[in-house]
Design a protein around this motif. Structure first.
Motif, short mmCIF file in Angstrom:
data_model
loop_
_atom_site.label_atom_id
_atom_site.label_comp_id
_atom_site.label_asym_id
_atom_site.label_seq_id
_atom_site.Cartn_x
_atom_site.Cartn_y
_atom_site.Cartn_z
N PRO A 81 0.78 -1.16 0.03
CA PRO A 81 -0.05 -0.02 -0.02
C PRO A 81 0.81 1.32 0.02
O PRO A 81 1.77 1.45 0.69
CB PRO A 81 -0.79 -0.07 1.28
CG PRO A 81 -0.73 -1.53 1.44
CD PRO A 81 0.51 -1.96 1.17
N GLY A 82 0.52 2.22 -0.95
CA GLY A 82 1.23 3.60 -0.91
C GLY A 82 2.52 3.51 -1.79
O GLY A 82 3.24 4.42 -1.95
N GLU A 83 2.86 2.61 -2.23
CA GLU A 83 4.19 2.02 -2.90
C GLU A 83 4.07 2.28 -4.41
O GLU A 83 2.77 1.88 -5.14
CB GLU A 83 4.42 0.86 -2.65
CG GLU A 83 6.05 0.75 -3.55
CD GLU A 83 6.47 -1.05 -3.07
OE1 GLU A 83 7.61 -1.22 -2.97
OE2 GLU A 83 5.63 -1.89 -3.10
N ILE A 84 5.08 2.97 -5.04
CA ILE A 84 4.88 3.06 -6.51
C ILE A 84 6.23 2.49 -6.96
O ILE A 84 7.42 2.46 -6.53
CB ILE A 84 5.02 4.66 -7.03
CG1 ILE A 84 4.00 5.35 -6.47
CG2 ILE A 84 5.15 4.64 -8.36
CD1 ILE A 84 4.10 6.92 -6.84
N SER A 99 0.19 12.89 -5.29
CA SER A 99 -0.76 13.30 -4.00
C SER A 99 -1.85 12.38 -3.98
O SER A 99 -2.51 12.21 -2.78
CB SER A 99 -1.32 14.58 -4.60
OG SER A 99 -2.06 14.70 -5.80
N VAL A 100 -2.40 11.88 -5.05
CA VAL A 100 -3.58 10.75 -4.92
C VAL A 100 -3.11 9.75 -4.33
O VAL A 100 -3.85 9.23 -3.33
CB VAL A 100 -4.00 10.38 -6.42
CG1 VAL A 100 -4.74 9.30 -6.63
CG2 VAL A 100 -4.83 11.69 -6.98
N ILE A 101 -1.86 9.13 -4.68
CA ILE A 101 -1.31 7.92 -4.08
C ILE A 101 -1.26 8.15 -2.45
O ILE A 101 -1.47 7.29 -1.74
CB ILE A 101 -0.16 7.27 -4.64
CG1 ILE A 101 -0.81 6.92 -6.10
CG2 ILE A 101 0.59 6.25 -3.96
CD1 ILE A 101 0.71 6.28 -7.06
N ALA A 102 -0.64 9.37 -2.09
CA ALA A 102 -0.35 9.73 -0.71
C ALA A 102 -1.77 9.85 0.03
O ALA A 102 -1.73 9.13 1.16
CB ALA A 102 0.34 11.09 -0.47
N SER A 127 9.44 7.13 -8.11
CA SER A 127 9.10 5.62 -7.70
C SER A 127 9.63 5.27 -6.47
O SER A 127 10.55 6.09 -5.97
CB SER A 127 9.87 4.44 -8.83
OG SER A 127 9.35 4.96 -9.98
N ASP A 128 9.22 4.35 -5.69
CA ASP A 128 10.00 3.96 -4.47
C ASP A 128 10.92 2.61 -4.91
O ASP A 128 12.03 2.44 -4.34
CB ASP A 128 8.94 3.21 -3.55
CG ASP A 128 7.80 4.33 -3.00
OD1 ASP A 128 8.20 5.42 -2.53
OD2 ASP A 128 6.68 4.52 -3.60
#
Length: 280
Positions: free
Chosen positions: A34-37, A184-187, A207-208
């Motif tokens: 979750p929250g990872e790109i 911002s959407v993912i955060a 990216s992470d």
């Protein structure tokens, strides 16, 4: 990762070619939190879009499994949304109805009229298009159309976003705006995202983790974790060092003849004003 949201294990995919068999993906593993790109780099034809279709449940692998929080993904899943380079908006529907159309997709749970309207309103607000909700696709710029496509995904309240070069056709300024909107959407929603891109700089900025795919069949030839806080535009030196490492991996991989296109499609692109660090 404390929680694995999307889990792909030992994915193998191919197709008949003449009297033989052409492998596209072989033994591919991927976990998304979750929250990872996670960005996937690689040339055209390496298997990136095939990978995305498998993860989305749009294509069945010949072997291996894909699961979302332990539930097998064998068909399009209501909690997995896909966005492509082409926004694919319906020209006869206005912006608001294009966003709402995602709630009519197969397997999408039905929601009450009031809840449906609230989801659509929130999604349009998140992408900053309240002023244009009555406009039709022909009246929208390329960036606005991509915002609508993203809003259509958000209205479905997905846990996973699968993005197939969604910003590739946009100009630099609009692309940068869309990248920041995606972050911002993912955060806000703690959504996991897989981004397919040809752009090393885009991968570095967003990216992470970065995965680099090579040919014959597609396999991971490099992986990098980026532990730099956002925004990253002022971390050019550190990102430049990572870029050099990616390019070195490309050069090592390209010693195999069938990996030459990987180096050419990624290394030779130059976008003025963006990260562009060469190794000796």
């Amino acid at each position: 990762m404390s929680t694995v949201l999307l889990d792909a294990r030992d994915i193998t995919l191919g197709y008949a070619r003449g009297q033989g068999w052409q492998s596209v993906l072989e033994g591919f593993d991927l976990q998304l939190a979750p929250g990872e790109i996670v960005s996937v780099l690689g040339p055209s034809g390496v298997g990136k879009s095939s990978l995305l279709r498998v993860l989305a449940g749009l294509q069945t692998p010949h072997s291996g499994t894909v699961s979302l929080l332990g539930e097998a993904v064998t068909a399009p899943h209501p909690r997995v949304a896909v966005a492509f380079q082409d926004p694919s908006l319906l020209p006869w529907l206005n912006l608001e109805h294009n966003v709402a159309f995602g709630l009519d997709f197969a397997r999408q749970p039905k929601v009450a009229v009031a809840a449906r309207k609230a989801r659509v309103d929130q999604a349009i607000t998140e992408v900053g298009l309240q002023h244009a909700r009555g406009q039709h696709p022909a009246q929208l710029s390329g960036g606005m159309a991509q915002r609508v496509a993203l809003a259509r995904c958000l209205a479905r309240q997905p846990q996973v976003l699968l993005l197939d070069e969604p910003f590739g056709a946009l100009d630099e300024v609009t692309r940068a705006d869309m990248q920041q909107l995606l972050l911002s959407v993912i955060a806000r929603h703690n959504t996991a995202a897989l981004l397919i891109t040809h752009d090393i700089d885009e991968a570095l900025l967003l990216s992470d983790r970065i995965l680099l795919l090579g040919h014959s069949p597609a396999r991971t030839v490099g992986e990098w974790r980026i532990d730099l806080a956002q925004p990253r535009e002022d971390r050019v030196d550190e990102l430049g060092a990572l870029r050099i490492d990616i390019l070195k991996t490309l050069r090592r991989a390209s010693r195999t003849p069938d990996l030459e296109p990987l180096r050419d499609s990624l290394e030779l692109a130059h976008v003025p004003g963006r990260l562009h660090t060469h190794s000796a």
